[in-house]
Design an enzyme around this catalytic site. Structure first.
Site, PDB file in Angstrom:
ATOM      1  N   HIS A  77       0.738  -1.350   0.009  1.00 45.74           N
ATOM      2  CA  HIS A  77       0.185   0.051  -0.019  1.00 45.74           C
ATOM      3  C   HIS A  77       0.942   1.335   0.001  1.00 45.74           C
ATOM      4  CE1 HIS A  77      -3.487   2.267   1.337  1.00 45.74           C
ATOM      5  NE2 HIS A  77      -2.687   3.116   1.800  1.00 45.74           N
ATOM      6  N   GLU A  78       1.925   1.272   0.856  1.00 42.30           N
ATOM      7  CA  GLU A  78       2.740   2.332   0.796  1.00 42.30           C
ATOM      8  C   GLU A  78       3.507   2.464  -0.227  1.00 42.30           C
ATOM      9  OE1 GLU A  78       2.054   4.268   3.181  1.00 42.30           O
ATOM     10  OE2 GLU A  78       1.233   3.064   4.676  1.00 42.30           O
TER      11      GLU A  78
ATOM     12  N   HIS B 177       1.361   4.406  -2.780  1.00 46.54           N
ATOM     13  CA  HIS B 177       1.613   5.682  -2.462  1.00 46.54           C
ATOM     14  C   HIS B 177       2.900   6.472  -3.128  1.00 46.54           C
ATOM     15  CE1 HIS B 177      -1.919   6.898  -0.090  1.00 46.54           C
ATOM     16  NE2 HIS B 177      -1.452   5.866   0.989  1.00 46.54           N
TER      17      HIS B 177
END
Length: 185
Positions: A99-100, A103
């Site tokens: 998920h990071e 980003h």
């Protein structure tokens, strides 16, 4: 040797580079599949540390005061760091790291810090979080590999989740995104 001819048109400086892609050296990754192709990732579960190393992103495990925080992407002096909650299961950490990375590849130009709470609890209202979740699901459980494993005979959610090293909840969400049903999905 250059050949000079008469009657040649002088190039217009305003459109001199119109047909040349100048972004190749600074190519921005816009999808998990593009990242996997660029790094030749084709084994599962995906080794997220390879991605972190290739992009010089530090990984830190830490305890947060609030255990609802899953992780963060932090930019400090042009360096990036993914911080994950050391108290969470490895499958949750895997999704948090992915998920990071979402980003990082999709949103790093928008702000210097992303703080993320436990995923999949209720609807995600923030579009950036939604995009990072989709990126993570596609990175950890690509559609072609997901379907290939089902066709090969893996017939339980637990077996599929173990294959991709994700939680059964993350696997169910990804199956729903892919419009798959059956096997308790």
């Amino acid at each position: 040797m250059a050949i000079i001819k008469t009657g040649m048109k002088r190039p217009n400086k305003s459109n001199l580079f119109d047909n040349i892609d100048l972004s190749i050296s600074n190519h921005k990754i816009s999808s998990a599949m593009e990242l996997m192709q660029k790094l030749s990732i084709n084994s599962f579960p995906v080794d997220l540390k390879i991605i972190l190393q290739n992009y010089n992103i530090e990984l830190e495990n830490t305890s947060f005061d609030n255990d609802d925080i899953s992780g963060m992407l932090i930019k400090n002096n042009e360096k990036y760091k993914v911080v994950v909650n050391q108290n969470h299961s490895q499958t949750r950490k895997n999704f948090t790291i992915a998920h990071e990375l979402g980003h990082y590849f999709l949103h790093k130009d928008l702000k210097d810090k992303f703080e993320d709470r436990i995923f999949f609890r209720g609807a995600v209202s923030d579009n950036l979080e939604f995009q990072a979740n989709i990126f993570a699901g596609e990175l950890l459980m690509p559609e072609a590999e997901f379907k290939k494993q089902i066709q090969s005979g893996i017939n339980t959610i637990e077996e599929l989740a173990a294959y991709f090293d994700v939680s059964t909840l993350a696997l169910r969400v990804r199956a729903k995104q892919l419009n798959l049903s059956g096997h308790g999905l």
